[in-house]
Design an enzyme around this catalytic site. Structure first.
Site, short mmCIF file in Angstrom:
data_model
loop_
_atom_site.label_atom_id
_atom_site.label_comp_id
_atom_site.label_asym_id
_atom_site.label_seq_id
_atom_site.Cartn_x
_atom_site.Cartn_y
_atom_site.Cartn_z
CD GLN A 1 -3.84 -4.74 6.54
OE1 GLN A 1 -3.94 -3.68 5.94
NE2 GLN A 1 -4.15 -5.89 5.99
CG ASP B 1 -9.99 -0.83 4.58
OD1 ASP B 1 -9.51 -1.22 3.51
OD2 ASP B 1 -9.40 -0.92 5.67
CE LYS C 1 -3.91 -2.32 2.10
NZ LYS C 1 -4.51 -2.80 3.35
#
Ligand code: GUN
Length: 292
Positions: free
Chosen positions: A96, A119, A52
């Site tokens: 995460q 997300d 990322k």
């Protein structure tokens, strides 16, 4: 049979995003800013985060990583989330997953301001997606839809069978492909661990999306001639021929299934690179106020 090249498409889209960022900066705007929050040192999560960060550089974004040890409390993590929610310099951020067992993942996700939830995991975004309103859509299913779109694969009226019902992939991709949209307009069947006749279901699929995390689950006798097969599996399996001792294995027995397909995604190099690009796309939408 055509192999869907996620690596190539993701590189193209990153270039498109980078070109837009260049224009934004040239006209006096600031770069999109994505922050990642990582708890612990899980190998998979570390490598996702590294990818990322690299993608942010390629797109011309600012990015940073906030790390916590495994023993961080839920309160400490949520305090950091509130700080990021209120930071006007941060366009979007991700925490995460998975998180350590002592932390309630849902509580953490709900603490994120849904307008910064790139997300697409916050219940507001999930709900808005369900009823077809503008929102952040989760990265992996968005990446799949982008691939179908870029390869001009007609989905209207097709029977799509999804294997797996996770909140991150199975449920959202089923929802996105049933929407009155293009790509979309599919008739969708979702199979999971309690489905008794998975093979018969798979054989009816025009589009088969395997997202169960079970290496090479989909065999050639489960796939209809001419089907489109999308493999979301990314299980690390031992491989002593590789220097690092493992390789990524998909949910599809690629070697034997591929000859029957009209299109198929490989692992690696199929859906994986697209997931990260979708996150970049969401971050650009957040930064430019185009998400809602
Ligand atoms: N873990 C596995 N995939 C993802 C993802 O797309 N986002 C986050 N935050 N965690 C993940």
């Amino acid at each position: 049979m055509q192999i869907i090249d996620g690596k190539k498409i993701s590189a193209q889209i990153k270039e498109e995003i980078a070109a837009e960022v260049k224009e934004i900066v040239a006209s006096g705007g600031r770069r999109p800013n994505l922050v990642g929050v990582l708890v612990g040192h899980d190998g998979g999560s570390e490598s996702y985060m590294a990818s990322k960060t690299k993608a942010c550089e390629q797109c011309g974004f600012d990015s940073s990583l906030i790390r916590f040890d495994d023993d961080v409390t839920q309160e400490q993590l949520i305090a950091k989330i509130q700080e990021l929610n209120n930071d006007k310099g941060v366009d979007g951020f991700i925490v995460q997953l998975p998180l350590p067992k002592h932390i309630d993942e849902e509580a953490v996700i709900e603490a994120i301001d849904y307008r910064k939830d790139v997300d697409g995991f916050h219940p507001v975004n999930v709900g808005r997606m369900m009823i077809g309103l503008p929102c952040f859509k989760p990265a992996t299913p968005s990446g799949i839809v982008m691939l179908l779109e870029r390869y001009g694969i007609d989905t209207r009226g097709k029977h799509c069978v999804v294997l797996g019902r996770s909140n991150i992939v199975g449920k959202p991709i089923a929802n996105m492909l049933m929407q009155k949209a293009q790509p979309g307009n599919c008739t969708v069947t979702v199979c999971h661990s309690a489905t008794p006749n998975i093979k018969e279901m798979c054989l009816q699929a025009d589009i088969l999306i395997a997202a169960l995390g079970s290496p090479e689950f989909v065999k050639e006798d489960m796939v209809k001639e001419g089907a489109v097969v999308i493999d979301v599996g990314t299980t690390r399996v031992e491989d002593s021929t590789r220097e690092r001792g493992w390789r990524l294995c998909g949910d599809v027995d690629f070697e034997h299934v591929a000859p029957k397909c009209s299109y198929i995604t490989p692992v690696p190099g199929g859906v994986g690179p697209m997931t990260i690009v979708s996150l970049m796309h969401n971050t650009l939408l957040a930064a430019t106020g185009r998400a809602y």
